[in-house]
Design a protein around this motif. Sequence first.
Motif, PDB file in Angstrom:
ATOM      1  N   GLY A  55       0.753  -1.244   0.000  1.00  0.00           N
ATOM      2  CA  GLY A  55       0.000   0.000   0.000  1.00  0.00           C
ATOM      3  C   GLY A  55       0.781   1.291   0.000  1.00  0.00           C
ATOM      4  O   GLY A  55       0.190   2.366   0.082  1.00  0.00           O
ATOM      5  N   VAL A  56       2.111   1.223  -0.109  1.00  0.00           N
ATOM      6  CA  VAL A  56       2.891   2.452  -0.215  1.00  0.00           C
ATOM      7  C   VAL A  56       2.541   3.100  -1.553  1.00  0.00           C
ATOM      8  O   VAL A  56       2.457   2.422  -2.583  1.00  0.00           O
ATOM      9  CB  VAL A  56       4.405   2.158  -0.098  1.00  0.00           C
ATOM     10  CG1 VAL A  56       5.225   3.403  -0.358  1.00  0.00           C
ATOM     11  CG2 VAL A  56       4.723   1.577   1.272  1.00  0.00           C
ATOM     12  N   GLY A  57       2.327   4.403  -1.542  1.00  0.00           N
ATOM     13  CA  GLY A  57       1.868   5.113  -2.727  1.00  0.00           C
ATOM     14  C   GLY A  57       2.808   5.044  -3.910  1.00  0.00           C
ATOM     15  O   GLY A  57       2.392   4.907  -5.050  1.00  0.00           O
ATOM     16  N   GLY A  58       4.106   5.153  -3.652  1.00  0.00           N
ATOM     17  CA  GLY A  58       5.089   5.113  -4.716  1.00  0.00           C
ATOM     18  C   GLY A  58       6.433   4.680  -4.172  1.00  0.00           C
ATOM     19  O   GLY A  58       6.672   4.738  -2.972  1.00  0.00           O
ATOM     20  N   VAL A  59       7.280   4.241  -5.071  1.00  0.00           N
ATOM     21  CA  VAL A  59       8.625   3.820  -4.684  1.00  0.00           C
ATOM     22  C   VAL A  59       9.642   4.419  -5.637  1.00  0.00           C
ATOM     23  O   VAL A  59       9.340   4.698  -6.797  1.00  0.00           O
ATOM     24  CB  VAL A  59       8.794   2.283  -4.663  1.00  0.00           C
ATOM     25  CG1 VAL A  59       7.908   1.642  -3.617  1.00  0.00           C
ATOM     26  CG2 VAL A  59       8.538   1.671  -6.025  1.00  0.00           C
ATOM     27  N   ILE A  60      10.828   4.612  -5.116  1.00  0.00           N
ATOM     28  CA  ILE A  60      11.984   4.972  -5.934  1.00  0.00           C
ATOM     29  C   ILE A  60      12.831   3.722  -5.986  1.00  0.00           C
ATOM     30  O   ILE A  60      13.161   3.140  -4.945  1.00  0.00           O
ATOM     31  CB  ILE A  60      12.781   6.127  -5.310  1.00  0.00           C
ATOM     32  CG1 ILE A  60      11.897   7.362  -5.174  1.00  0.00           C
ATOM     33  CG2 ILE A  60      14.029   6.432  -6.142  1.00  0.00           C
ATOM     34  CD1 ILE A  60      12.469   8.434  -4.271  1.00  0.00           C
TER      35      ILE A  60
END
Length: 102
Positions: A55-60
Motif C-alpha cells: 500500500g505504499v503510494g510510490g517507490v523509488i
Amino acid sequence: MAQLKGKRFLALSVESAGSSFGVPWWLNVVNTHAELSILDCGDSPTTARQALDLGVGGVICRVNAAQLRTLQSYDRYRGRLLTLRPPSSRSDNLREDPHDSL
C-alpha cells in the motif's frame, strides 16, 4: 502526520531507506498514510514490489531497464515507480543520473 490529515502532503523517505530498514519499518513510520508516501528502495526491485503490494503510494527504485519494464508490466505498479528522487526534494538531495553520488 496525524495533524496534517486532510491537508496535502507527501512523506518521502531518505535515500535507500527501504533497503536499509525494510518496508515494515516504513509502514510503522507512516502509519495509516502509506498511500501518501514514497519509499526509496535503492536498487532492490523486491523491496519495491513489497512496498507497493503493502500500500505504499510510490517507490523509488534504481533498477536496470529490463527490471523496470518487468515491474511496469503490472498494472497496479504503473505510475507508482520512480527511478530518481522527485524534484520536490531539496536540490542538494537530487540525482541527475542514478549513478551520481550524493
